[in-house]
Motif scaffolding. Structure first.
Motif, PDB file in Angstrom:
ATOM      1  N   VAL A   1     114.771  70.865  66.953  1.00  0.00           N
ATOM      2  CA  VAL A   1     115.364  72.162  67.262  1.00  0.00           C
ATOM      3  C   VAL A   1     116.481  71.944  68.290  1.00  0.00           C
ATOM      4  O   VAL A   1     116.250  71.355  69.347  1.00  0.00           O
ATOM      5  CB  VAL A   1     114.310  73.143  67.821  1.00  0.00           C
ATOM      6  N   VAL A   2     117.669  72.390  67.971  1.00  0.00           N
ATOM      7  CA  VAL A   2     118.806  72.254  68.888  1.00  0.00           C
ATOM      8  C   VAL A   2     118.752  73.391  69.910  1.00  0.00           C
ATOM      9  O   VAL A   2     118.705  74.564  69.531  1.00  0.00           O
ATOM     10  CB  VAL A   2     120.138  72.289  68.121  1.00  0.00           C
ATOM     11  N   ARG A   3     118.741  73.033  71.177  1.00  0.00           N
ATOM     12  CA  ARG A   3     118.645  74.026  72.247  1.00  0.00           C
ATOM     13  C   ARG A   3     120.027  74.420  72.738  1.00  0.00           C
ATOM     14  O   ARG A   3     120.837  73.572  73.095  1.00  0.00           O
ATOM     15  CB  ARG A   3     117.829  73.461  73.416  1.00  0.00           C
ATOM     16  N   PHE A   4     120.290  75.714  72.754  1.00  0.00           N
ATOM     17  CA  PHE A   4     121.513  76.258  73.324  1.00  0.00           C
ATOM     18  C   PHE A   4     121.255  76.639  74.784  1.00  0.00           C
ATOM     19  O   PHE A   4     120.112  76.856  75.184  1.00  0.00           O
ATOM     20  CB  PHE A   4     121.969  77.488  72.548  1.00  0.00           C
ATOM     21  N   PRO A   5     122.306  76.742  75.602  1.00  0.00           N
ATOM     22  CA  PRO A   5     122.104  77.170  76.998  1.00  0.00           C
ATOM     23  C   PRO A   5     121.412  78.529  77.067  1.00  0.00           C
ATOM     24  O   PRO A   5     121.702  79.433  76.272  1.00  0.00           O
ATOM     25  CB  PRO A   5     123.535  77.251  77.550  1.00  0.00           C
ATOM     26  N   ARG A   6     120.488  78.661  78.007  1.00  0.00           N
ATOM     27  CA  ARG A   6     119.787  79.932  78.186  1.00  0.00           C
ATOM     28  C   ARG A   6     120.722  80.975  78.795  1.00  0.00           C
ATOM     29  O   ARG A   6     121.589  80.657  79.612  1.00  0.00           O
ATOM     30  CB  ARG A   6     118.569  79.751  79.093  1.00  0.00           C
ATOM     31  N   ILE A   7     120.516  82.236  78.403  1.00  0.00           N
ATOM     32  CA  ILE A   7     121.238  83.339  79.028  1.00  0.00           C
ATOM     33  C   ILE A   7     120.641  83.552  80.425  1.00  0.00           C
ATOM     34  O   ILE A   7     119.426  83.744  80.548  1.00  0.00           O
ATOM     35  CB  ILE A   7     121.117  84.628  78.198  1.00  0.00           C
ATOM     36  N   PRO A   8     121.438  83.503  81.485  1.00  0.00           N
ATOM     37  CA  PRO A   8     120.882  83.675  82.838  1.00  0.00           C
ATOM     38  C   PRO A   8     120.197  85.034  83.000  1.00  0.00           C
ATOM     39  O   PRO A   8     120.642  86.046  82.449  1.00  0.00           O
ATOM     40  CB  PRO A   8     122.124  83.576  83.746  1.00  0.00           C
TER      41      PRO A   8
ATOM     42  N   VAL B   1     138.598  86.611  77.442  1.00  0.00           N
ATOM     43  CA  VAL B   1     137.355  85.847  77.401  1.00  0.00           C
ATOM     44  C   VAL B   1     137.666  84.354  77.371  1.00  0.00           C
ATOM     45  O   VAL B   1     138.475  83.883  76.565  1.00  0.00           O
ATOM     46  CB  VAL B   1     136.521  86.239  76.167  1.00  0.00           C
ATOM     47  N   LYS B   2     137.009  83.608  78.253  1.00  0.00           N
ATOM     48  CA  LYS B   2     137.115  82.148  78.283  1.00  0.00           C
ATOM     49  C   LYS B   2     135.931  81.506  77.574  1.00  0.00           C
ATOM     50  O   LYS B   2     136.099  80.550  76.815  1.00  0.00           O
ATOM     51  CB  LYS B   2     137.189  81.654  79.725  1.00  0.00           C
ATOM     52  N   SER B   3     134.737  82.006  77.823  1.00  0.00           N
ATOM     53  CA  SER B   3     133.539  81.496  77.141  1.00  0.00           C
ATOM     54  C   SER B   3     132.508  82.610  77.066  1.00  0.00           C
ATOM     55  O   SER B   3     132.533  83.550  77.863  1.00  0.00           O
ATOM     56  CB  SER B   3     132.961  80.273  77.857  1.00  0.00           C
ATOM     57  N   MET B   4     131.600  82.482  76.106  1.00  0.00           N
ATOM     58  CA  MET B   4     130.582  83.509  75.920  1.00  0.00           C
ATOM     59  C   MET B   4     129.351  82.897  75.262  1.00  0.00           C
ATOM     60  O   MET B   4     129.468  82.125  74.307  1.00  0.00           O
ATOM     61  CB  MET B   4     131.112  84.649  75.055  1.00  0.00           C
ATOM     62  N   SER B   5     128.194  83.222  75.802  1.00  0.00           N
ATOM     63  CA  SER B   5     126.915  82.914  75.160  1.00  0.00           C
ATOM     64  C   SER B   5     126.264  84.236  74.798  1.00  0.00           C
ATOM     65  O   SER B   5     126.111  85.104  75.656  1.00  0.00           O
ATOM     66  CB  SER B   5     125.998  82.132  76.100  1.00  0.00           C
ATOM     67  N   ILE B   6     125.888  84.398  73.529  1.00  0.00           N
ATOM     68  CA  ILE B   6     125.251  85.630  73.082  1.00  0.00           C
ATOM     69  C   ILE B   6     124.041  85.291  72.231  1.00  0.00           C
ATOM     70  O   ILE B   6     124.087  84.378  71.396  1.00  0.00           O
ATOM     71  CB  ILE B   6     126.245  86.546  72.318  1.00  0.00           C
ATOM     72  N   LYS B   7     122.969  86.015  72.463  1.00  0.00           N
ATOM     73  CA  LYS B   7     121.723  85.809  71.733  1.00  0.00           C
ATOM     74  C   LYS B   7     121.245  87.145  71.191  1.00  0.00           C
ATOM     75  O   LYS B   7     121.206  88.141  71.913  1.00  0.00           O
ATOM     76  CB  LYS B   7     120.661  85.215  72.666  1.00  0.00           C
ATOM     77  N   TYR B   8     120.900  87.164  69.903  1.00  0.00           N
ATOM     78  CA  TYR B   8     120.410  88.366  69.243  1.00  0.00           C
ATOM     79  C   TYR B   8     118.895  88.319  69.174  1.00  0.00           C
ATOM     80  O   TYR B   8     118.315  87.326  68.731  1.00  0.00           O
ATOM     81  CB  TYR B   8     120.999  88.473  67.836  1.00  0.00           C
ATOM     82  N   ASP B   9     118.258  89.431  69.594  1.00  0.00           N
ATOM     83  CA  ASP B   9     116.796  89.454  69.654  1.00  0.00           C
ATOM     84  C   ASP B   9     116.157  90.360  68.618  1.00  0.00           C
ATOM     85  O   ASP B   9     115.140  89.998  68.020  1.00  0.00           O
ATOM     86  CB  ASP B   9     116.338  89.893  71.047  1.00  0.00           C
TER      87      ASP B   9
ATOM     88  N   LYS C   1     133.295  89.267  89.835  1.00  0.00           N
ATOM     89  CA  LYS C   1     134.492  88.423  89.783  1.00  0.00           C
ATOM     90  C   LYS C   1     134.829  88.081  88.327  1.00  0.00           C
ATOM     91  O   LYS C   1     135.207  88.963  87.576  1.00  0.00           O
ATOM     92  CB  LYS C   1     134.315  87.189  90.654  1.00  0.00           C
ATOM     93  N   LEU C   2     134.649  86.814  87.924  1.00  0.00           N
ATOM     94  CA  LEU C   2     135.048  86.415  86.579  1.00  0.00           C
ATOM     95  C   LEU C   2     133.862  86.138  85.667  1.00  0.00           C
ATOM     96  O   LEU C   2     133.971  85.410  84.675  1.00  0.00           O
ATOM     97  CB  LEU C   2     135.948  85.169  86.645  1.00  0.00           C
ATOM     98  N   THR C   3     132.705  86.738  85.979  1.00  0.00           N
ATOM     99  CA  THR C   3     131.520  86.614  85.129  1.00  0.00           C
ATOM    100  C   THR C   3     130.933  87.991  84.861  1.00  0.00           C
ATOM    101  O   THR C   3     130.803  88.795  85.787  1.00  0.00           O
ATOM    102  CB  THR C   3     130.448  85.729  85.791  1.00  0.00           C
ATOM    103  N   SER C   4     130.614  88.251  83.615  1.00  0.00           N
ATOM    104  CA  SER C   4     129.928  89.500  83.279  1.00  0.00           C
ATOM    105  C   SER C   4     128.658  89.186  82.508  1.00  0.00           C
ATOM    106  O   SER C   4     128.601  88.243  81.715  1.00  0.00           O
ATOM    107  CB  SER C   4     130.830  90.436  82.465  1.00  0.00           C
ATOM    108  N   HIS C   5     127.614  89.970  82.785  1.00  0.00           N
ATOM    109  CA  HIS C   5     126.332  89.855  82.099  1.00  0.00           C
ATOM    110  C   HIS C   5     126.123  91.133  81.284  1.00  0.00           C
ATOM    111  O   HIS C   5     126.457  92.235  81.754  1.00  0.00           O
ATOM    112  CB  HIS C   5     125.194  89.674  83.095  1.00  0.00           C
ATOM    113  N   HIS C   6     125.551  90.981  80.094  1.00  0.00           N
ATOM    114  CA  HIS C   6     125.473  92.109  79.165  1.00  0.00           C
ATOM    115  C   HIS C   6     124.113  92.179  78.499  1.00  0.00           C
ATOM    116  O   HIS C   6     123.482  91.151  78.232  1.00  0.00           O
ATOM    117  CB  HIS C   6     126.545  91.973  78.075  1.00  0.00           C
ATOM    118  N   GLN C   7     123.699  93.400  78.219  1.00  0.00           N
ATOM    119  CA  GLN C   7     122.548  93.663  77.360  1.00  0.00           C
ATOM    120  C   GLN C   7     122.880  94.818  76.426  1.00  0.00           C
ATOM    121  O   GLN C   7     123.577  95.762  76.820  1.00  0.00           O
ATOM    122  CB  GLN C   7     121.301  94.038  78.167  1.00  0.00           C
ATOM    123  N   ILE C   8     122.370  94.734  75.210  1.00  0.00           N
ATOM    124  CA  ILE C   8     122.342  95.875  74.288  1.00  0.00           C
ATOM    125  C   ILE C   8     120.887  96.264  74.138  1.00  0.00           C
ATOM    126  O   ILE C   8     120.061  95.455  73.692  1.00  0.00           O
ATOM    127  CB  ILE C   8     122.936  95.514  72.910  1.00  0.00           C
TER     128      ILE C   8
END
Length: 244
Positions: free
Chosen positions: A140-147, A197-205, A222-229
């Motif tokens: 299983v390939v692990r992607f970076p966790r969403i903080p 946008v410079k980079s983005m990690s998104i995970k669908y639940d 500053k230059l980081t945003s955290h998001h939830q739907i």
């Protein structure tokens, strides 16, 4: 079957651009997915094949790196490759290049197959994996966790959206590209006009379907945003974006 690349070119149309003439991130993601669909179709594993199986592809995660988004009328080239798969997951990479072969974006993605009857993830069927131009690897390939962030704060940026009929795709849920618009639209207009946008990690639940009322919430530092739907009490998707 060995891993093979597939590529297509497109010209950025005006109706997929923001007021500054830059391609929407959601439109870019649609073009990437379309390229992968065209590859699968060329391998006799496209939408009709999946429909006959009573199954559909669903993205669960993207890791996106952007040098720049293309501009109005710019001709660009998408390259995609299904790098590997295991019993449940297929991993696919995408590249976006300008007409001088400069890399504009790189995207890693994780895909699963769901049953239309149960709406649950199923094993990748052998009749599919025999066609998809990829290699079996059991890991299983692990992607970076969403903080994790403290969403109890009072200064969250919130915006409410009602899911429309035309937000639904052939998998009978909200097309994943809409989540990008929902997330970005929760941020202040002045910030969106002055940053990209410079980079983005998104995970669908969890799926979102017709008529649902979702809340797009964000925290911007500053230059980081955290998001939830969120769909009621249920988390539908989460993301972290780095801006430039």
């Amino acid at each position: 079957m060995s891993v093979q690349d597939y590529s297509e070119t497109f010209t950025v149309p005006f109706y997929e651009c923001d007021p500054a003439g830059t391609l929407h991130l959601s439109a870019l993601m649609n073009h990437l997915v379309l390229c992968s669909e065209q590859q699968l179709t060329s391998l006799d594993a496209g939408p009709e094949f999946m429909l006959n199986l009573g199954m559909g592809w669903v993205t669960t995660q993207y890791q996106i790196e952007i040098t720049r988004l293309p501009q109005l009328h710019e001709q660009v080239r998408v390259v995609t490759r299904a790098t590997q798969y295991n019993k449940f997951f297929c991993y696919r990479d995408f590249w976006l290049y300008d007409d001088q072969d400069n890399e504009l974006a790189f995207v890693r993605s994780v895909w699963v197959v769901i049953s239309f009857a149960t709406r649950k993830m199923v094993h990748l069927p052998e009749v599919l994996t025999a066609k998809i131009s990829s290699e079996f690897k059991p890991e299983v390939v692990r992607f970076p966790r969403i903080p994790k962030v403290d969403w109890a704060k009072a200064d969250n940026l919130n915006k409410v959206f009602r899911v429309r009929y035309f937000d639904i795709d052939t998998n009978h849920h909200v097309n994943n590209a809409h989540y990008f618009d929902w997330m970005l639209d929760s941020l202040p207009l002045a910030f969106l006009k002055s940053h990209t946008v410079k980079s983005m990690s998104i995970k669908y639940d969890n799926e979102v379907t017709y008529g649902d009322e979702i809340v797009s919430r964000a925290q911007l530092t500053k230059l980081t945003s955290h998001h939830q739907i969120r769909n009621g009490e249920q988390l539908a998707a989460e993301a972290t974006i780095t801006w430039q």
